[in-house]
Design a protein around this motif. Structure first.
Motif, PDB file in Angstrom:
ATOM      1  N   ASN A  79       0.804  -1.215   0.000  1.00  0.00           N
ATOM      2  CA  ASN A  79       0.000   0.000   0.000  1.00  0.00           C
ATOM      3  C   ASN A  79       0.842   1.273   0.000  1.00  0.00           C
ATOM      4  O   ASN A  79       0.347   2.351  -0.331  1.00  0.00           O
ATOM      5  N   ASN A 100       6.906   3.593  -5.356  1.00  0.00           N
ATOM      6  CA  ASN A 100       5.587   3.055  -5.683  1.00  0.00           C
ATOM      7  C   ASN A 100       5.609   1.643  -6.257  1.00  0.00           C
ATOM      8  O   ASN A 100       4.620   0.918  -6.128  1.00  0.00           O
ATOM      9  N   THR A 157      -2.161  -1.476  -3.895  1.00  0.00           N
ATOM     10  CA  THR A 157      -2.907  -0.223  -3.989  1.00  0.00           C
ATOM     11  C   THR A 157      -2.449   0.537  -5.217  1.00  0.00           C
ATOM     12  O   THR A 157      -1.320   1.030  -5.270  1.00  0.00           O
ATOM     13  N   SER A 158      -3.306   0.611  -6.213  1.00  0.00           N
ATOM     14  CA  SER A 158      -3.012   1.333  -7.443  1.00  0.00           C
ATOM     15  C   SER A 158      -3.830   2.620  -7.446  1.00  0.00           C
ATOM     16  O   SER A 158      -4.044   3.222  -6.397  1.00  0.00           O
ATOM     17  N   SER A 159      -4.299   3.049  -8.583  1.00  0.00           N
ATOM     18  CA  SER A 159      -5.074   4.283  -8.697  1.00  0.00           C
ATOM     19  C   SER A 159      -5.691   4.359 -10.079  1.00  0.00           C
ATOM     20  O   SER A 159      -5.168   3.774 -11.042  1.00  0.00           O
ATOM     21  N   ASN A 210      -3.650   5.254 -13.166  1.00  0.00           N
ATOM     22  CA  ASN A 210      -2.942   4.320 -14.049  1.00  0.00           C
ATOM     23  C   ASN A 210      -3.345   4.508 -15.504  1.00  0.00           C
ATOM     24  O   ASN A 210      -2.557   4.211 -16.409  1.00  0.00           O
ATOM     25  N   TYR A 232       3.704   9.441 -11.604  1.00  0.00           N
ATOM     26  CA  TYR A 232       2.807   8.778 -10.663  1.00  0.00           C
ATOM     27  C   TYR A 232       1.837   7.853 -11.403  1.00  0.00           C
ATOM     28  O   TYR A 232       1.633   6.697 -11.005  1.00  0.00           O
ATOM     29  N   LYS A 264       1.521   3.752 -11.046  1.00  0.00           N
ATOM     30  CA  LYS A 264       0.279   3.050 -10.724  1.00  0.00           C
ATOM     31  C   LYS A 264      -0.079   2.020 -11.805  1.00  0.00           C
ATOM     32  O   LYS A 264      -0.666   0.974 -11.497  1.00  0.00           O
ATOM     33  N   HIS A 313      -8.153   0.505  -7.202  1.00  0.00           N
ATOM     34  CA  HIS A 313      -8.234   1.966  -7.083  1.00  0.00           C
ATOM     35  C   HIS A 313      -9.122   2.260  -5.879  1.00  0.00           C
ATOM     36  O   HIS A 313     -10.278   1.837  -5.842  1.00  0.00           O
ATOM     37  N   PHE A 358     -11.048   8.601  -4.679  1.00  0.00           N
ATOM     38  CA  PHE A 358     -10.323   9.810  -4.277  1.00  0.00           C
ATOM     39  C   PHE A 358     -10.533  10.003  -2.779  1.00  0.00           C
ATOM     40  O   PHE A 358     -11.644  10.248  -2.315  1.00  0.00           O
ATOM     41  N   GLY A 366     -12.034   4.673   1.786  1.00  0.00           N
ATOM     42  CA  GLY A 366     -11.004   4.312   0.815  1.00  0.00           C
ATOM     43  C   GLY A 366     -10.345   2.985   1.115  1.00  0.00           C
ATOM     44  O   GLY A 366      -9.847   2.302   0.210  1.00  0.00           O
ATOM     45  N   SER A 375     -11.948  -1.238  -9.365  1.00  0.00           N
ATOM     46  CA  SER A 375     -12.198   0.185  -9.169  1.00  0.00           C
ATOM     47  C   SER A 375     -13.169   0.276  -7.997  1.00  0.00           C
ATOM     48  O   SER A 375     -14.332  -0.120  -8.116  1.00  0.00           O
TER      49      SER A 375
END
Length: 283
Positions: A92, A113, A144-146, A149, A173, A177, A202, A205, A230, A252
């Motif tokens: 994470n 990361n 933990t990605s986002s 990506n 960044y 990801k 993901h 936010f 989150g 997601s």
């Protein structure tokens, strides 16, 4: 067809390693996993905060600086010494970083990361495999990605992101990801039929310390999710009795398949990133 994560189950007798657990969604996940009965290894860089979360969760504190690969190796050795079995590794830790290189000579964003988590997973891999053989269905590696990506682009000749426009760190960044997603998919390929499941996600936010003093991020945080919200994908991927998407999938929030960049489907790139990462850490 989209699937959704179900409610978490009890975690008694299971060891969960959470990196980046001294604040934000890592801290929130550590607290909830402990309430579910897990023994939590709380990994963080800040001594005071990491020990505070360990005290909150009844877990053990492990200090590590992911900008130093020697520190990651020390962490791996300490975890192996502390736990005869490890059921969940939640990679994470991460976040945006300034342009430049670490003392190891790699891009800060890339190492913080992706590369540090890659190394930690490799260091713990035999313990994870042994645990999976003894307790089928319990061992998971979570990344933990986002959604960032989708804006990333992996360049094998510039993994350290030292060339081209910096764009405030967002380009590097997003690429890191995406590397989280590619790593997850290649790990799934390499661990098929071993009993290890691996997923990236993901978190949404989230209102954490991410983004520092950036005024636009600060404005957006007014409508952001709480760290507890989150953390839900991480908690459920760790604790749900069954994950409804095959190993290697990206979530997601609580739903899969989540949005990924086109490169995420390039199996050859995933293998090449793995090999390049292994070469950098001496694997």
């Amino acid at each position: 067809m989209s699937v959704r994560l179900g409610a978490p189950g009890r975690m008694e007798g299971r060891v969960v390693v959470v990196t980046g657990a001294s604040s934000g969604i890592g801290r929130a996940a550590a607290r909830e996993l402990a309430l579910l009965g897990a023994e939590v290894a709380v990994v963080g860089r800040n001594r005071e905060r990491t020990h505070a979360v360990a005290a909150e969760t009844g877990g053990r504190a492990f200090l590590a600086d992911f900008d130093r690969l020697a520190s990651v190796r020390e962490l791996g050795a300490a975890l192996l010494d502390a736990y005869p079995r490890i059921h969940v590794l939640a990679n994470n830790a991460g976040g945006m970083a300034p342009r430049g290189t670490t003392g190891d000579g790699f891009g800060i964003t890339f190492q913080r990361n992706h590369l540090a988590g890659f190394l930690l997973t490799d260091l713990l891999r035999d313990r994870l495999l042994a645990t999976a053989a003894e307790e089928p269905g319990t061992v998971r590696v979570i990344q933990t990605s986002s959604a960032a990506n989708t804006s990333g682009k992996v360049r094998l000749d510039d993994l350290d992101e030292l060339r081209g426009p910096w764009l405030g760190g967002w380009r590097a960044y997003g690429t890191a990801k995406l590397e989280n997603v590619l790593f997850t998919r290649e790990l799934a390929r390499r661990t098929v039929e071993t009993g290890i499941g691996t997923w990236s996600f993901h978190p949404g936010f989230v209102a954490t310390g991410f983004g520092g003093s950036n005024p636009l991020i600060g404005l957006a945080k007014r409508a952001a999710l709480s760290p507890e919200q989150g953390a839900q994908p991480l908690v459920r991927l760790a604790a749900s009795p069954a994950v409804p998407a095959p190993s290697g999938n990206h979530f997601s929030r609580l739903a899969a398949p989540g949005s990924v960049a086109r490169q995420a489907d390039d199996a050859g790139l995933a293998r090449a990133l793995w090999e390049a990462s292994a070469a950098r850490v001496g694997g």
